[in-house]
Motif scaffolding. Structure first.
Motif, PDB file in Angstrom:
ATOM      1  N   ASP A  18       0.867  -1.172   0.000  1.00 32.88           N
ATOM      2  CA  ASP A  18       0.000   0.000   0.000  1.00 32.88           C
ATOM      3  C   ASP A  18       0.905   1.223   0.000  1.00 32.88           C
ATOM      4  OD1 ASP A  18      -1.697   2.082   0.441  1.00 32.88           O
ATOM      5  OD2 ASP A  18      -2.725   1.201   2.165  1.00 32.88           O
ATOM      6  N   ARG A  20       0.360   4.348   0.037  1.00 36.44           N
ATOM      7  CA  ARG A  20      -0.055   5.396   0.976  1.00 36.44           C
ATOM      8  C   ARG A  20       0.425   5.074   2.392  1.00 36.44           C
ATOM      9  NH1 ARG A  20      -5.921   8.159   0.509  1.00 36.44           N
ATOM     10  NH2 ARG A  20      -5.829   9.640   2.247  1.00 36.44           N
ATOM     11  N   ARG A  21       0.238   3.832   2.774  1.00 37.14           N
ATOM     12  CA  ARG A  21       0.675   3.418   4.108  1.00 37.14           C
ATOM     13  C   ARG A  21       2.199   3.449   4.202  1.00 37.14           C
ATOM     14  NH1 ARG A  21      -0.370  -2.462   7.075  1.00 37.14           N
ATOM     15  NH2 ARG A  21       0.845  -1.989   8.932  1.00 37.14           N
ATOM     16  N   HIS A  22       2.864   3.017   3.133  1.00 38.45           N
ATOM     17  CA  HIS A  22       4.330   2.999   3.144  1.00 38.45           C
ATOM     18  C   HIS A  22       4.884   4.418   3.239  1.00 38.45           C
ATOM     19  CE1 HIS A  22       8.245   1.353   2.681  1.00 38.45           C
ATOM     20  NE2 HIS A  22       8.457   1.835   1.471  1.00 38.45           N
ATOM     21  N   ARG A  24       3.394   6.963   4.620  1.00 43.72           N
ATOM     22  CA  ARG A  24       3.157   7.419   5.994  1.00 43.72           C
ATOM     23  C   ARG A  24       4.215   6.857   6.944  1.00 43.72           C
ATOM     24  NH1 ARG A  24      -1.928   4.944   8.859  1.00 43.72           N
ATOM     25  NH2 ARG A  24      -0.426   3.229   8.896  1.00 43.72           N
ATOM     26  N   SER A  25       4.539   5.575   6.748  1.00 48.51           N
ATOM     27  CA  SER A  25       5.534   4.936   7.611  1.00 48.51           C
ATOM     28  C   SER A  25       6.894   5.616   7.470  1.00 48.51           C
ATOM     29  CB  SER A  25       5.635   3.450   7.269  1.00 48.51           C
ATOM     30  OG  SER A  25       6.520   2.793   8.126  1.00 48.51           O
ATOM     31  N   TRP A  61      -1.896  13.281   0.970  1.00 45.63           N
ATOM     32  CA  TRP A  61      -2.112  12.188   1.923  1.00 45.63           C
ATOM     33  C   TRP A  61      -1.757  12.647   3.340  1.00 45.63           C
ATOM     34  CZ3 TRP A  61       0.947   7.910  -1.150  1.00 45.63           C
ATOM     35  CH2 TRP A  61       0.196   7.518  -2.273  1.00 45.63           C
ATOM     36  N   ASP A  65      -4.776  12.714   6.075  1.00 50.69           N
ATOM     37  CA  ASP A  65      -4.684  11.706   7.136  1.00 50.69           C
ATOM     38  C   ASP A  65      -4.043  12.248   8.412  1.00 50.69           C
ATOM     39  OD1 ASP A  65      -5.771  10.001   5.313  1.00 50.69           O
ATOM     40  OD2 ASP A  65      -3.896   8.991   4.793  1.00 50.69           O
ATOM     41  N   TRP A  67      -0.946  13.184   9.331  1.00 49.85           N
ATOM     42  CA  TRP A  67       0.209  12.415   9.791  1.00 49.85           C
ATOM     43  C   TRP A  67       0.923  13.103  10.948  1.00 49.85           C
ATOM     44  CZ3 TRP A  67       2.819  11.089   4.415  1.00 49.85           C
ATOM     45  CH2 TRP A  67       1.987  10.180   3.732  1.00 49.85           C
ATOM     46  N   ARG A  74       0.922   5.472  18.168  1.00 52.67           N
ATOM     47  CA  ARG A  74       0.550   4.966  16.833  1.00 52.67           C
ATOM     48  C   ARG A  74       1.800   4.782  15.978  1.00 52.67           C
ATOM     49  NH1 ARG A  74      -0.162   2.184  13.740  1.00 52.67           N
ATOM     50  NH2 ARG A  74      -1.485   2.162  11.884  1.00 52.67           N
ATOM     51  N   LYS A  75       2.755   5.700  16.101  1.00 49.61           N
ATOM     52  CA  LYS A  75       3.990   5.587  15.335  1.00 49.61           C
ATOM     53  C   LYS A  75       4.803   4.374  15.805  1.00 49.61           C
ATOM     54  CE  LYS A  75       4.200  10.612  14.722  1.00 49.61           C
ATOM     55  NZ  LYS A  75       4.959  11.855  15.009  1.00 49.61           N
ATOM     56  N   ASP A  78       3.258   1.193  14.423  1.00 46.50           N
ATOM     57  CA  ASP A  78       3.563   1.021  13.001  1.00 46.50           C
ATOM     58  C   ASP A  78       4.965   0.436  12.817  1.00 46.50           C
ATOM     59  OD1 ASP A  78       2.894   1.865  10.047  1.00 46.50           O
ATOM     60  OD2 ASP A  78       4.921   2.619  10.426  1.00 46.50           O
TER      61      ASP A  78
END
Length: 616
Positions: A18, A20-22, A24-25, A61, A65, A67, A74-75, A78
């Motif tokens: 994903d 988008r998720r990557h 964000r990470s 994004w 979201d 970030w 949450r970080k 992840d």
């Protein structure tokens, strides 16, 4: 931010990618938006339409979201989740990997308690169950090896979300009475079937039995299953493991998990679904399969065979081709089996009601598996070996210097059979003597190098037991020498045979100098046609007499020996032995390293006097 960027954490293979998720990470790990966009462009990461992902898209994004507003917990979740999944996906785990998995599992559980504490109605007891509401009655202990309905749903969601196309096909066909899968190496089959079995046990309560060539190989399933359960906060223990869930009636018996190597006879009388791992590589397949089939006689049980191909001489080969079914019938009752890749790339049920499927490395790549650089693998392996390891083609060992069936007969269950050897100990073999053999790279950018460690025969004519093997690539001669010293430091090594040509000459000089390897006779081996023929003759004698023993899961060692073939020299006047890699003669490194050990015993089986030596 410093110029030195925090390295990216790449999602594990089985997690559906994903972007988008990557993104964000990476942002949470200190990357800038422009740096993330450059990273995506460098690796060709695109959106669903195949278009490059622009910086403005990543910025949107980030804003939508929020970030920047994410809480620290949450970080942390992840980062821990990605590291945990990466370790779960690793095919061969070290003791350090397993320890880290255990530690990460505890961290996941701790963060879950913090989450509950921060939610409305949270209290101190969520952080520490020993405090909080002290006036409450005694807490009910959680059930051992038990999954709640919520945990079941979450585990299944994680599993299904990460499947490649070919794994999804296996899932869709999970209710076939018998499945037989021919596969490329390293495409996540063991991972998949371990997870499938856990989900099935939770949902149906059926027992699950895993058969492998050795206990160590079977316990790879167990390691995966324990790791999967930790994803939802369940710690699984026991061998056999007994599992219950809210999806099954409380009075129903727990599902049993059995992990079996060559001690399969202890499972006679048990029943359940069974998974037969690398069945084309086990010794005494016919006998083992009778026991396995007996476990799944009732129609409610499922049988799954999966393996990379070995040779056409293996007793399981007629099962795959349908020949065994036909040879027991009259000519009029025989049927045609099409087991070609074209017929089975999508999976198909044959006339014997077995669902067969072939997954080559290219099929895996087409199904979403991007773990491989296929061009690099084709450079690394000779064409026939690449076809066998990754193209699902069987080998004809009729031209090999060593017979496949003789080699797999030497396989054993090292963890169960060798009480004097503990691979996890500081001194795995105590103070007893070991011998080692080293086959170096042809050049610093050439083929693999190999180090093999063996326990020499304890009595005249006894077996050579191979304790460890290592392969390394891309190291210069100094690094190779340091690696050898580091590994052998755990043993009392009295003999080390080194092929001293090319890079090996430098390795030999460093290890043979005074004080480099105390108490070790370092043998300089310089190949000739006569020496190579003698090494082959000695190894053939040892193997035919059953005097070589190694863990049944060492498929790479068997492949190395089988790849050595008799051939003519360039002049055409002499016979020699070669195992080509991409046109060179430096392959079968594990086999040559093993033969450097065996040659330290004369042909008559009597140990030679220990001294520093040169062999020409």
């Amino acid at each position: 931010m410093n110029d030195a960027r925090v390295p990216p954490i790449v999602p594990p293979a089985y997690v559906q990618f994903d972007p988008r998720r990557h993104a964000r990470s990476l942002f949470w790990r200190g990357w800038g938006i422009s740096q993330i966009a450059d990273e995506f462009a460098l690796h060709g990461i695109a959106n669903e339409k195949g278009d490059a992902i622009a910086r403005s898209t990543i910025e949107s994004w980030k804003q939508r979201d929020r970030w920047d507003d994410a809480p620290s917990i949450r970080k942390l979740e992840d980062a821990i989740e990605i590291r945990f999944m990466a370790l779960v996906a690793k095919e061969k785990k070290t003791a350090g990997d397993l320890a880290e998995l255990d530690s990460l599992g505890r961290q996941i559980a701790t963060l879950a308690r913090v989450r509950r504490y921060e939610e409305p109605g949270g209290h101190e007891g969520d952080l520490n169950e020993n405090v909080g509401n002290r006036n409450a009655g005694p807490r009910k202990k959680p059930k051992k090896n038990h999954f709640t309905e919520e945990q079941c749903a979450e585990l299944k969601r994680i599993f299904l979300a990460g499947l490649y196309d070919y794994q999804r096909k296996w899932w869709d066909e999970k209710d076939q009475r018998t499945r037989m899968i021919l596969k490329s190496r390293q495409i996540g089959a063991t991972y998949y079937f371990a997870f499938e079995a856990l989900i099935d046990a939770i949902e149906t309560g059926r027992n699950q039995i895993f058969l492998s060539a050795s206990k160590a190989q079977a316990h790879q399933f167990r390691s995966y299953i324990v790791s999967f359960a930790k994803l939802v906060g369940v710690s699984l223990t026991g061998d056999p493991m007994l599992i219950t869930s809210d999806l099954r009636p409380a009075e129903e018996a727990a599902a049993e998990f059995h992990f079996l190597g060559t001690n399969f006879r202890t499972a006679q009388g048990r029943h359940g679904n069974f998974y037969f791992d690398e069945f084309f590589w086990v010794h005494s397949f016919e006998e083992l399969n009778k026991v396995a089939s007996g476990m799944a006689t009732h129609k409610k049980w499922r049988k799954t065979y999966f393996s990379t191909p070995s040779t056409v001489a293996h007793p399981a080969y007629p099962y795959w081709t349908g020949e065994r079914r036909n040879r027991r019938r009259k000519k009029a009752d025989r049927v045609e089996f099409d087991v070609s890749h074209a017929a089975l790339a999508a999976g198909s049920v044959g006339p014997d009601r077995i669902w067969r499927h072939i997954v080559t490395i290219r099929d895996a790549e087409a199904g979403g598996c991007d773990l491989f650089d296929i061009d690099e693998l084709q450079d690394e392996y000779a064409p026939d070996e690449f076809a066998n390891l990754f193209g699902c083609e069987f080998v004809d060992d009729s031209l090999s210097a060593f017979k496949f069936n003789d080699l797999i007969a030497c396989g054993c269950d090292s963890l169960a059979d060798w009480e004097d050897f503990n691979p996890d100990a500081d001194r795995p073999y105590g103070s007893r003597s070991v011998w080692a053999g080293y086959d170096p790279q042809e050049s610093e950018d050439g083929d693999n190098a190999a180090l093999v460690i063996a326990a020499p025969p304890l009595v005249e004519g006894g077996p050579f037991r191979l304790l460890e093997r290592h392969q390394l690539r891309g190291l210069d001669f100094e690094q190779q020498a340091e690696f050898i010293k580091a590994v052998l430091k755990r043993y009392n090594c009295t003999y080390l045979g080194i092929d001293a040509k090319g890079v090996g000459a430098g390795v030999y000089q460093l290890l043979a100098k005074p004080g480099a390897m105390p108490n070790t006779a370092v043998a300089k081996i310089e190949y000739s046609l006569e020496l190579k023929a003698g090494m082959i003759m000695k190894a053939q004698n040892v193997i035919r007499r059953g005097r070589l023993a190694f863990d049944g899961g060492w498929l790479d060692l068997v492949s190395a020996f089988v790849s050595i073939k008799k051939t003519l020299t360039t002049s055409g006047r002499n016979v020699t032995f070669k195992a080509g890699r991409g046109g060179n003669d430096g392959h079968a490194d594990l086999a040559w390293a093993t033969m450097h050990i065996l040659m330290n015993e004369p042909l008559d089986g009597k140990e030679r006097p220990k001294s520093t030596m040169e062999i020409f």
